[in-house]
Scaffold this active site. Sequence first.
Site, PDB file in Angstrom:
ATOM      1  N   ARG A 121      39.917 -30.390  32.526  1.00 41.47           N
ATOM      2  CA  ARG A 121      39.618 -31.540  33.352  1.00 41.47           C
ATOM      3  C   ARG A 121      38.193 -31.168  34.189  1.00 41.47           C
ATOM      4  NH1 ARG A 121      44.765 -32.577  33.244  1.00 41.47           N
ATOM      5  NH2 ARG A 121      45.412 -34.224  31.746  1.00 41.47           N
ATOM      6  N   LYS A 143      23.175 -34.156  33.904  1.00 47.03           N
ATOM      7  CA  LYS A 143      23.562 -34.792  32.643  1.00 47.03           C
ATOM      8  C   LYS A 143      23.970 -33.715  31.546  1.00 47.03           C
ATOM      9  CE  LYS A 143      20.849 -39.161  32.486  1.00 47.03           C
ATOM     10  NZ  LYS A 143      19.864 -39.658  31.728  1.00 47.03           N
ATOM     11  N   GLU A 185       6.890 -32.284  29.666  1.00 47.21           N
ATOM     12  CA  GLU A 185       7.646 -32.757  30.697  1.00 47.21           C
ATOM     13  C   GLU A 185       7.055 -32.420  31.991  1.00 47.21           C
ATOM     14  OE1 GLU A 185      10.391 -34.493  29.903  1.00 47.21           O
ATOM     15  OE2 GLU A 185      11.369 -33.968  28.262  1.00 47.21           O
ATOM     16  N   LYS A 227      12.459 -33.894  40.311  1.00 48.00           N
ATOM     17  CA  LYS A 227      13.622 -34.361  39.670  1.00 48.00           C
ATOM     18  C   LYS A 227      14.781 -34.525  40.789  1.00 48.00           C
ATOM     19  CE  LYS A 227      16.559 -34.379  35.655  1.00 48.00           C
ATOM     20  NZ  LYS A 227      16.648 -34.086  34.408  1.00 48.00           N
ATOM     21  N   GLU A 237      21.841 -43.015  36.933  1.00 50.72           N
ATOM     22  CA  GLU A 237      20.773 -43.650  36.203  1.00 50.72           C
ATOM     23  C   GLU A 237      21.083 -45.062  36.122  1.00 50.72           C
ATOM     24  OE1 GLU A 237      18.831 -41.884  32.770  1.00 50.72           O
ATOM     25  OE2 GLU A 237      18.559 -43.833  31.941  1.00 50.72           O
ATOM     26  N   ARG A 241      16.377 -43.716  38.085  1.00 50.61           N
ATOM     27  CA  ARG A 241      16.116 -42.424  37.323  1.00 50.61           C
ATOM     28  C   ARG A 241      15.600 -42.751  35.930  1.00 50.61           C
ATOM     29  NH1 ARG A 241      21.050 -37.711  36.775  1.00 50.61           N
ATOM     30  NH2 ARG A 241      19.913 -36.454  35.218  1.00 50.61           N
ATOM     31  N   ASN A 245      12.256 -41.227  31.927  1.00 47.65           N
ATOM     32  CA  ASN A 245      12.197 -41.592  30.338  1.00 47.65           C
ATOM     33  C   ASN A 245      10.822 -42.134  30.156  1.00 47.65           C
ATOM     34  OD1 ASN A 245      14.815 -40.936  29.898  1.00 47.65           O
ATOM     35  ND2 ASN A 245      15.715 -42.941  30.743  1.00 47.65           N
ATOM     36  N   HIS A 248       9.599 -41.739  26.815  1.00 47.66           N
ATOM     37  CA  HIS A 248      10.808 -41.322  26.006  1.00 47.66           C
ATOM     38  C   HIS A 248      11.386 -42.657  24.747  1.00 47.66           C
ATOM     39  CE1 HIS A 248      10.505 -37.981  28.155  1.00 47.66           C
ATOM     40  NE2 HIS A 248      11.937 -37.630  27.979  1.00 47.66           N
ATOM     41  N   HIS A 252      11.617 -40.732  21.453  1.00 48.85           N
ATOM     42  CA  HIS A 252      13.176 -40.679  20.982  1.00 48.85           C
ATOM     43  C   HIS A 252      12.950 -41.287  19.288  1.00 48.85           C
ATOM     44  CE1 HIS A 252      15.417 -40.042  24.908  1.00 48.85           C
ATOM     45  NE2 HIS A 252      15.129 -38.825  24.336  1.00 48.85           N
ATOM     46  N   HIS A 265      11.182 -31.930  20.894  1.00 50.90           N
ATOM     47  CA  HIS A 265      11.177 -33.116  21.979  1.00 50.90           C
ATOM     48  C   HIS A 265      10.002 -33.342  22.553  1.00 50.90           C
ATOM     49  CE1 HIS A 265      13.151 -35.849  24.658  1.00 50.90           C
ATOM     50  NE2 HIS A 265      12.531 -35.043  25.533  1.00 50.90           N
TER      51      HIS A 265
HETATM   52  N1  LIG Z   1      20.427 -32.649  30.153  1.00 51.23           N
HETATM   53  C1  LIG Z   1      19.166 -33.315  30.659  1.00 51.23           C
HETATM   54  O1  LIG Z   1      19.061 -34.001  31.364  1.00 51.23           O
HETATM   55  C2  LIG Z   1      18.042 -33.320  29.340  1.00 51.23           C
HETATM   56  C3  LIG Z   1      16.839 -33.364  29.737  1.00 51.23           C
HETATM   57  C4  LIG Z   1      16.161 -33.094  28.930  1.00 51.23           C
HETATM   58  C5  LIG Z   1      16.447 -32.458  27.552  1.00 51.23           C
HETATM   59  N2  LIG Z   1      17.844 -32.396  27.299  1.00 51.23           N
HETATM   60  C6  LIG Z   1      18.274 -31.593  26.001  1.00 51.23           C
HETATM   61  O2  LIG Z   1      17.853 -30.458  25.964  1.00 51.23           O
HETATM   62  C7  LIG Z   1      17.615 -29.964  24.512  1.00 51.23           C
HETATM   63  C8  LIG Z   1      16.158 -29.441  24.411  1.00 51.23           C
HETATM   64  O3  LIG Z   1      16.332 -28.249  25.311  1.00 51.23           O
HETATM   65  P1  LIG Z   1      15.102 -26.935  24.716  1.00 51.23           P
HETATM   66  O4  LIG Z   1      13.777 -27.482  24.651  1.00 51.23           O
HETATM   67  O5  LIG Z   1      15.340 -26.043  25.943  1.00 51.23           O
HETATM   68  O6  LIG Z   1      15.722 -26.598  23.427  1.00 51.23           O
HETATM   69  P2  LIG Z   1      16.674 -25.286  23.092  1.00 51.23           P
HETATM   70  O7  LIG Z   1      17.597 -24.971  23.965  1.00 51.23           O
HETATM   71  O8  LIG Z   1      16.925 -25.611  21.627  1.00 51.23           O
HETATM   72  O9  LIG Z   1      15.551 -23.945  23.004  1.00 51.23           O
HETATM   73  C9  LIG Z   1      14.337 -24.046  22.129  1.00 51.23           C
HETATM   74  C10 LIG Z   1      14.658 -22.726  21.439  1.00 51.23           C
HETATM   75  O10 LIG Z   1      14.035 -21.596  22.226  1.00 51.23           O
HETATM   76  C11 LIG Z   1      15.008 -20.716  22.111  1.00 51.23           C
HETATM   77  N3  LIG Z   1      14.978 -19.997  23.334  1.00 51.23           N
HETATM   78  C12 LIG Z   1      15.269 -20.393  24.496  1.00 51.23           C
HETATM   79  N4  LIG Z   1      14.988 -19.596  25.559  1.00 51.23           N
HETATM   80  C13 LIG Z   1      14.513 -18.600  25.176  1.00 51.23           C
HETATM   81  C14 LIG Z   1      13.557 -17.551  25.438  1.00 51.23           C
HETATM   82  N5  LIG Z   1      13.588 -17.147  26.702  1.00 51.23           N
HETATM   83  N6  LIG Z   1      12.983 -16.422  24.740  1.00 51.23           N
HETATM   84  C15 LIG Z   1      13.001 -16.851  23.522  1.00 51.23           C
HETATM   85  N7  LIG Z   1      13.610 -17.793  22.974  1.00 51.23           N
HETATM   86  C16 LIG Z   1      14.133 -18.921  23.629  1.00 51.23           C
HETATM   87  C17 LIG Z   1      16.283 -21.291  21.804  1.00 51.23           C
HETATM   88  O11 LIG Z   1      17.178 -20.250  21.240  1.00 51.23           O
HETATM   89  C18 LIG Z   1      15.998 -22.278  20.741  1.00 51.23           C
HETATM   90  O12 LIG Z   1      15.536 -21.707  19.590  1.00 51.23           O
HETATM   91  C19 LIG Z   1      17.782 -31.164  23.918  1.00 51.23           C
HETATM   92  O13 LIG Z   1      18.971 -31.410  23.158  1.00 51.23           O
HETATM   93  C20 LIG Z   1      17.755 -32.413  24.861  1.00 51.23           C
HETATM   94  O14 LIG Z   1      18.585 -33.416  24.418  1.00 51.23           O
HETATM   95  C21 LIG Z   1      18.670 -32.659  28.170  1.00 51.23           C
HETATM   96 ZN   LIG Z   2      12.414 -35.387  27.819  1.00 50.41          ZN
END
Ligand SMILES: NC(=O)c1ccc[n+]([C@@H]2O[C@H](COP(=O)([O-])OP(=O)(O)OC[C@H]3O[C@@H](n4cnc5c(N)ncnc54)[C@H](O)[C@@H]3O)[C@@H](O)[C@H]2O)c1
Ligand SMILES: [Zn+2]
Length: 366
Positions: A121, A143, A185, A227, A237, A241, A245, A248, A252, A265
């Site tokens: 939990r 999130k 971003e 942020k 949100e 918040r 987006n 987005h 999306h 993304h």
């Molecule tokens: N929670 C939130 O508020 C929020 C906001 C925006 C995005 N997201 C989520 O984040 C995700 C995307 O995140 P991302 O773009 O970081 O993608 P990711 O975590 O897939 O990382 C991108 C790639 O880079 C690699 N990688 C990561 N760090 C590295 C490093 N230092 N050196 C070499 N390779 C590295 C990873 O293994 C992966 O292959 C999505 O699932 C999205 O929905 C969440």
């Molecule tokens: Zn985004």
Amino acid sequence: MGIVNVPLGHRSYDIRIGPGVLARLGAECARLGLRKRCAVISDTNVAPRYGKAAQTALTKAGFTSSLIIIPAGETAKSIKTVEACYNQLAAQRLERQSFVVALGGGVVGDLAGFVAATYLRGIPFVQVPTTLLAQVDSSVGGKVGLNLKAGKNLVGAFHQPRLVLCDLDTLASLPMREYRAGLAEVIKYGIIYDPRLFRRLERDLPRLLRRDQRMLATVVARCCEIKADVVRQDETESGLRAILNFGHTIGHALEAISHYGKYLHGEAIAIGQVAAAKLSAQVLGLPAREVERIERIFQSAGLPTQVKLNAPQLRKILAAMSLDKKVSGGEIKFVLARRIGVVEFGHQVPAALIPGSLNPQPSTIH
Ligand SMILES: NC(=O)c1ccc[n+]([C@@H]2O[C@H](COP(=O)([O-])OP(=O)(O)OC[C@H]3O[C@@H](n4cnc5c(N)ncnc54)[C@H](O)[C@@H]3O)[C@@H](O)[C@H]2O)c1
Ligand SMILES: [Zn+2]
């Protein structure tokens, strides 16, 4: 080291930004009074590079850690991976007092955060984001979640981390395409909140593209500040918040119709933000010169700004937009810019305007 605080009462936490901060992981966790045992969750790209440094830092401060490695990539954000993590946490006898460290990009952060939000939990967790996108966006704000076949991020929770450590050194190994995606971003924060940041990016983008550490330190800190300020005012949100987006809704939908394969993304939301800027010109009177500046900065960052879609693809994208979970009561609501630095959320946009915003030669839907 830069420090940004996210002020959320007793759930407030610090974001620590700088080169080499990963080495302070153990000391910072000890300072927070976190208890002895923890699990570091990372992926197959990040664990071999930074897993050992994270565990060494934890050991030095007296923590016992184990490393859980999940597959790299968006498909790992699944209920199956969550279950595998729960089983490993249980096998390692993690208790209510234990904590999780998310070491990786947004995928690891969202997934490990969800595991921490739900295991027993809810146990504490710490974010160590290693992509630019995760450092400026996903690791901050609480999130967490995972994807279903029916769509992205359909299951989740709000679970704030106890600490975010942004080690700028980890960005050195990030593939260029991923780095540019993170810049989408960064640019977004300028458009939605901070015209000075936008101007600085226009002026100094080459330095940022070279990953200049001093520039990165100030830019990552500024994005986190923005942020944090937005999350402080609207954690769950219910209103403001939503401005995060910007770009987005279309972004999306583009990701969905290309089955999350074609665009990262950040690339999808670069196209989405340029489209949103063009819609803003039509609906809110965003000056044409500002639309051009927005388009130009994404181009300078090496990001896509338009997409050629045929009529069936256009129909699909409109359908995908009305399935987006941000839709309420069947209306597609947009975040639109009045000028760079000032946006408004909740604007309804006539569907007929959308094709022309994506493609310079407007196509009509038949
Ligand atoms: N929670 C939130 O508020 C929020 C906001 C925006 C995005 N997201 C989520 O984040 C995700 C995307 O995140 P991302 O773009 O970081 O993608 P990711 O975590 O897939 O990382 C991108 C790639 O880079 C690699 N990688 C990561 N760090 C590295 C490093 N230092 N050196 C070499 N390779 C590295 C990873 O293994 C992966 O292959 C999505 O699932 C999205 O929905 C969440
Ligand atoms: Zn985004």
